[in-house]
Design an enzyme around this catalytic site. Structure first.
Site, PDB file in Angstrom:
ATOM      1  N   ASP A 181     -52.697  -4.954 -41.603  1.00 28.55           N
ATOM      2  CA  ASP A 181     -52.167  -5.907 -42.580  1.00 28.55           C
ATOM      3  C   ASP A 181     -52.661  -7.324 -42.245  1.00 28.55           C
ATOM      4  OD1 ASP A 181     -50.014  -5.776 -44.900  1.00 28.55           O
ATOM      5  OD2 ASP A 181     -49.619  -7.613 -43.800  1.00 28.55           O
ATOM      6  N   TYR A 311     -49.682 -15.895 -47.276  1.00 29.38           N
ATOM      7  CA  TYR A 311     -50.549 -15.359 -48.324  1.00 29.38           C
ATOM      8  C   TYR A 311     -51.222 -16.503 -49.086  1.00 29.38           C
ATOM      9  CZ  TYR A 311     -48.822 -10.559 -47.817  1.00 29.38           C
ATOM     10  OH  TYR A 311     -48.528  -9.305 -47.335  1.00 29.38           O
ATOM     11  N   HIS A 365     -49.423   2.757 -43.793  1.00 33.61           N
ATOM     12  CA  HIS A 365     -49.626   1.339 -43.526  1.00 33.61           C
ATOM     13  C   HIS A 365     -48.956   0.873 -42.242  1.00 33.61           C
ATOM     14  CE1 HIS A 365     -50.666  -2.728 -44.806  1.00 33.61           C
ATOM     15  NE2 HIS A 365     -49.426  -3.114 -44.554  1.00 33.61           N
TER      16      HIS A 365
END
Length: 391
Positions: A181, A311, A365
């Site tokens: 990630d 982000y 994930h």
């Protein structure tokens, strides 16, 4: 660099406030729809909220977390929380290999609690004690007990600079890096900006902003690469709304999630189900206690807003490479079947020196939580030939 021991100690009034908010939840009405089709399932949320308010033992979770050796350090003006667990030696003069592992969203340093056992004391799991690591697992700036950056601009590249400083401050001139990630982006940035210190990087995820160095006009896309890019775009259209929101308007949704524990649990819990190899049954892979320990870290530290803002910063500084640019640091990749993207090896080889590639039999994930033994075996295998430099 000043380093201080750290222990988690959430005040009793914070626990009381959490329970009050959960019991006073104003549940959102909705038109009937199949479970999970339109997001977090209401029935699952009600059960989780009831457990969180009445049965979940934060103090037990806190004691477990505090068994990890935790510290705070001032790193280039940024306070960084990290776990530093030293490996078990097997012979006089043996030095475990130093490794920095970086988490992502919606995870935390808690993701690595089982992986640390596997990496730091391999002999306890029947593996070679010579494969022991000294593992450093920092909390990203703005996550958990690492406070939000005081200034804008803290993308994966700036985090990598701080990780390199932290590792030097801990006495490691050479080290390896691992991540998935957001942590994959940090690990790549370490290899790009600190190649003389980073011996190798191991990834279990490829950042979606990655664009390879080689001009596609000179090296046309392979059929596998075309399929990958099409699948990635299809996934982004149906499942990537969270990332677009984080990268464009993070503070709008943060105002709600920081005020509502149920909203926070919905936002995070839905991803643990959707992105894991759970076959639709989230608690087949993650217990309620595991889910709520991670969610509670977000709640008590009020970090959901700063976490989403990373982000924004990464959107402004994406993982893109100039034509002809190469990253020569050795790279290993573990491709888990239920990961949210599945790049072909050739896509990474356009930029990276890929020396190990594994298609994993199961996992998604959150590989460090879902399949810690499988991931640890891959990490041990990758860094085994690089250990001579470490320390």
């Amino acid at each position: 660099m000043q380093i201080e021991p750290f222990e988690i100690a959430i005040a009793d009034h914070e626990l009381d406030d959490l329970r009050h908010r959960l019991r006073a939840t104003r549940w959102a009405p909705a038109t009937p729809a199949p479970a999970w089709q339109q997001g977090a399932d209401s029935a699952w949320l009600r059960e989780l909220a009831s457990y969180w308010a009445g049965q979940f033992d934060w103090r037990a979770a806190e004691r477990k977390l505090n068994r990890l050796p935790q510290f705070l350090a001032d790193v280039n003006g940024q306070t960084v929380h990290f776990v530093h667990r030293r490996g078990a030696g097997h012979a006089p003069g043996f030095k475990p290999y130093p490794l920095v592992i970086t988490h992502g969203w919606p995870g935390s340093f808690f993701e690595f609690h089982a992986l640390l056992d596997q990496l730091c004391d391999p002999a306890a799991f029947g593996a070679d004690p010579a494969d022991a690591f000294d593992v450093v697992t920092p909390s990203l700036p703005g996550f958990a007990f690492s406070p939000a950056p005081a200034q804008a601009g803290m993308s994966a590249f700036q985090v990598a600079d701080r990780w390199a400083t932290l590792m030097r401050g801990l006495g490691y001139e050479h080290f390896g890096a691992q991540g998935g990630d957001l942590g994959a982006g940090v690990s790549i940035a370490l290899a790009v900006r600190h190649p003389h210190a980073v011996d190798g990087i191991h990834l279990n995820f490829l950042p979606s902003s990655y664009e390879p160095a080689t001009d596609a006009d000179r090296q046309p896309l392979t059929p596998d690469e075309q399929d990958y890019l099409r699948e990635k775009n299809d996934w982004a259209a149906l499942e990537g709304g969270y990332a677009h929101l984080h990268g464009t308007k993070p503070l709008t949704v943060a105002a709600s999630l920081n005020d509502s524990p149920l909203g926070l649990a919905a936002w995070i819990g839905e991803k643990f189900r959707a992105w894991s190899d759970c076959g639709g049954d989230i608690e087949r892979v993650f217990s309620q206690d595991e889910l709520l320990t991670n969610i509670s870290l977000y709640w008590f530290t009020q970090c959901i807003g700063p976490a989403m803002q990373m982000y924004w910063e990464n959107r402004l500084q994406p993982m893109r490479f100039a034509d002809g640019q190469r990253v020569d640091t050795p790279l290993g990749f573990a491709r888990f079947p239920k990961e949210i993207n599945h790049p072909p090896r050739s896509w990474l080889e356009r930029t990276f020196n890929v020396v190990q590639w594994s298609d994993m039999p199961e996992g998604g994930h959150f590989a460090a939580m879902e399949q810690p033994a499988l991931l640890a075996a891959e990490i041990r295998k990758f860094f085994r030939p690089l250990r001579a430099k470490g320390g």
